[in-house]
Design an enzyme around this catalytic site. Sequence first.
Site, PDB file in Angstrom:
ATOM      1  N   ASN A  13       1.500   9.599 -11.331  1.00  0.00           N
ATOM      2  CA  ASN A  13       1.951   9.514 -12.718  1.00  0.00           C
ATOM      3  C   ASN A  13       0.711   9.285 -13.578  1.00  0.00           C
ATOM      4  O   ASN A  13       0.162   8.191 -13.604  1.00  0.00           O
ATOM      5  CB  ASN A  13       2.952   8.352 -12.851  1.00  0.00           C
ATOM      6  N   LYS A  15       0.462   9.368 -16.781  1.00  0.00           N
ATOM      7  CA  LYS A  15       0.728   8.725 -18.081  1.00  0.00           C
ATOM      8  C   LYS A  15      -0.029   9.484 -19.195  1.00  0.00           C
ATOM      9  O   LYS A  15      -0.113  10.704 -19.131  1.00  0.00           O
ATOM     10  CB  LYS A  15       0.377   7.235 -18.011  1.00  0.00           C
ATOM     11  N   HIS A 104      11.172   5.201 -16.546  1.00  0.00           N
ATOM     12  CA  HIS A 104       9.951   4.418 -16.327  1.00  0.00           C
ATOM     13  C   HIS A 104       9.967   3.213 -17.272  1.00  0.00           C
ATOM     14  O   HIS A 104      10.357   3.321 -18.431  1.00  0.00           O
ATOM     15  CB  HIS A 104       8.702   5.277 -16.568  1.00  0.00           C
ATOM     16  N   GLU A 106       7.723   1.763 -18.907  1.00  0.00           N
ATOM     17  CA  GLU A 106       6.984   1.902 -20.169  1.00  0.00           C
ATOM     18  C   GLU A 106       7.846   2.601 -21.215  1.00  0.00           C
ATOM     19  O   GLU A 106       7.818   2.258 -22.394  1.00  0.00           O
ATOM     20  CB  GLU A 106       5.674   2.669 -19.918  1.00  0.00           C
ATOM     21  N   GLU A 176       9.735   0.093  -9.079  1.00  0.00           N
ATOM     22  CA  GLU A 176       8.443  -0.312  -9.640  1.00  0.00           C
ATOM     23  C   GLU A 176       8.580  -1.672 -10.316  1.00  0.00           C
ATOM     24  O   GLU A 176       8.961  -1.745 -11.493  1.00  0.00           O
ATOM     25  CB  GLU A 176       7.983   0.716 -10.680  1.00  0.00           C
ATOM     26  N   GLY A 182       0.012  -1.415 -13.034  1.00  0.00           N
ATOM     27  CA  GLY A 182      -1.264  -1.436 -13.740  1.00  0.00           C
ATOM     28  C   GLY A 182      -1.948  -2.793 -13.724  1.00  0.00           C
ATOM     29  O   GLY A 182      -2.919  -3.009 -14.433  1.00  0.00           O
ATOM     30  N   SER A 218       0.614  -0.509  -8.628  1.00  0.00           N
ATOM     31  CA  SER A 218      -0.719  -0.763  -8.050  1.00  0.00           C
ATOM     32  C   SER A 218      -0.868  -0.268  -6.613  1.00  0.00           C
ATOM     33  O   SER A 218      -1.523  -0.920  -5.796  1.00  0.00           O
ATOM     34  CB  SER A 218      -1.086  -2.252  -8.156  1.00  0.00           C
TER      35      SER A 218
HETATM   36  P1  PGA Z   1       0.078   1.847 -11.333  1.00  0.00           P
HETATM   37  O1  PGA Z   1       1.293   2.548 -12.118  1.00  0.00           O
HETATM   38  O2  PGA Z   1      -0.033   2.522 -10.000  1.00  0.00           O
HETATM   39  O3  PGA Z   1      -1.111   2.055 -12.206  1.00  0.00           O
HETATM   40  O4  PGA Z   1       0.439   0.409 -11.189  1.00  0.00           O
HETATM   41  C1  PGA Z   1       2.463   2.917 -11.451  1.00  0.00           C
HETATM   42  C2  PGA Z   1       3.446   3.536 -12.429  1.00  0.00           C
HETATM   43  O5  PGA Z   1       3.550   3.064 -13.561  1.00  0.00           O
HETATM   44  O6  PGA Z   1       4.136   4.513 -12.093  1.00  0.00           O
END
Ligand code: PGA
Length: 258
Positions: A13, A15, A104, A106, A176, A182, A218
């Site tokens: 992903n 983003k 997601h 976000e 997640e 992140g 992560s």
């Molecule tokens: P990350 O993000 O691997 O940077 O933690 C995962 C995601 O948001 O899908």
Amino acid sequence: MSAKKITPWVVGNWKMNPQQQKVTEWISQFDTALNNSPIDEQKCHLGIAPTALALSELKAHKFNRNVHAVAQDVSRFSGTGAFTGEMSAELLKDYQIDYVLIGHSERRELLNDNIDVLKAKLKSALSAGITVIYCVGETLQQREDGQAEQIVLQQICDIASTVGETQWAQILVAYEPIWAIGTGKTASPEDAQAMHEKIRAGLKQLTSQDIPLLYGGSVKPENAVDLATCPDINGALVGGASLQADSFYKIAAAFAEN
Ligand code: PGA
């Protein structure tokens, strides 16, 4: 109740990253990695969710295997029409984009994707024949309050009425935990496995289909093997580490081999 017969999925992903030149470099580096050491299609499915700007470039590249182009979002409006800035499921399908991320954290938190919006997007994607990676996950506060399982299972139940029995074949679930996204903090393989087991049991109440359950938060080459060996983790949704072709390759290889 493990489901290791499910072929794993490793999906990047990206983003709101990166610039055009980096996309081209990434594709070339990943192509080289796959040519040097192929990852068997039967052992691991691969996908990348770039920005909408880069979907075509990714789609146009011929790797030595499928690397599916995944949209990061889809409109809740269907078909074509006067919806400035939107990209419908039918248009994605017309451009041969067969996968989309929905739910997601976000988008739920920052972009007003509430449950009604998510259900409209889901309905539209499923009826257009698009496979959905549906993301769920709890906040740190919810986990500390002992509500993680209830929150995540509720997020699964939220979509139950929108997905017809045969349409469950078009669903992947990505767990997640928001506190792990992140942040560099990964859920321990034990905690991730425990939640995946609960999700699997919850899904069994809704469908007889074996749904791939991806872990996200992560994921990096250093923890990929431990996650990949958990019986109910059928892949990863990878943010930060997917921006480096070599890291993404290593994570994919870990899942293919375990
Ligand atoms: P990350 O993000 O691997 O940077 O933690 C995962 C995601 O948001 O899908």
